[in-house]
Design an enzyme around this catalytic site. Structure first.
Site, mmCIF file in Angstrom:
data_model
loop_
_atom_site.group_PDB
_atom_site.id
_atom_site.type_symbol
_atom_site.label_atom_id
_atom_site.label_comp_id
_atom_site.label_asym_id
_atom_site.label_seq_id
_atom_site.Cartn_x
_atom_site.Cartn_y
_atom_site.Cartn_z
ATOM 1 C CB CYS A 116 -0.961 -0.006 1.172
ATOM 2 S SG CYS A 116 -0.186 -0.263 2.785
ATOM 3 C CG HIS A 117 5.004 0.739 0.804
ATOM 4 N ND1 HIS A 117 4.568 -0.542 1.142
ATOM 5 C CD2 HIS A 117 6.103 0.566 0.041
ATOM 6 C CE1 HIS A 117 5.385 -1.423 0.605
ATOM 7 N NE2 HIS A 117 6.325 -0.786 -0.066
#
Length: 127
Positions: free
Chosen positions: A115-116
């Site tokens: 998700c980063h």
């Protein structure tokens, strides 16, 4: 269910397994039980943080809605070193960007599901 902990450069991580699949990654926590898949997850995370690995090959199960799973599946497609916007993911799924941001924030297996690598763009934030 078993939980194994790993002291990483970003703090202590706890990895949870259910029925042979990784279901959570959290900060902190205490070990509980044992599962071979957790040994492999720790080895892959150690290699990732050492710069020796750029992706993960682990059985994953995302608990959540069909939408949450679809967003996580899209995040898994983001190559190491690349980023995409919530709008890019939204376009791939045929939805608006705002719920994608919520689903990214609700990712139950961060780092492993990257998700980063998904970000909001200024154009999205203004619209």
């Amino acid at each position: 269910m078993a939980v194994q902990c790993f002291d990483s450069p970003v703090g202590r991580l706890s990895i949870t397994e259910e029925n042979g699949e990784i279901t959570r990654l959290d900060w902190g926590g205490e070990p509980q039980g044992h599962a071979d898949v957790l040994d492999e997850a720790v080895a892959q995370l150690a290699a990732y943080f050492a710069g020796e690995r750029t992706d993960f090959d682990l059985p994953l199960r995302v608990h959540g809605s069909d939408f949450q799973r679809a967003v996580c599946d899209e995040m898994l497609k983001i190559p190491f070193g690349d980023t995409v916007t919530y709008g890019d993911i939204a376009k791939a799924l045929g939805v608006s960007a705002q719920p994608v941001g919520g689903a990214c924030g609700g990712n139950p297996i961060p780092i492993i599901i990257p998700c980063h690598r998904a970000t909001v763009s200024w154009a999205q934030a203004e619209s």
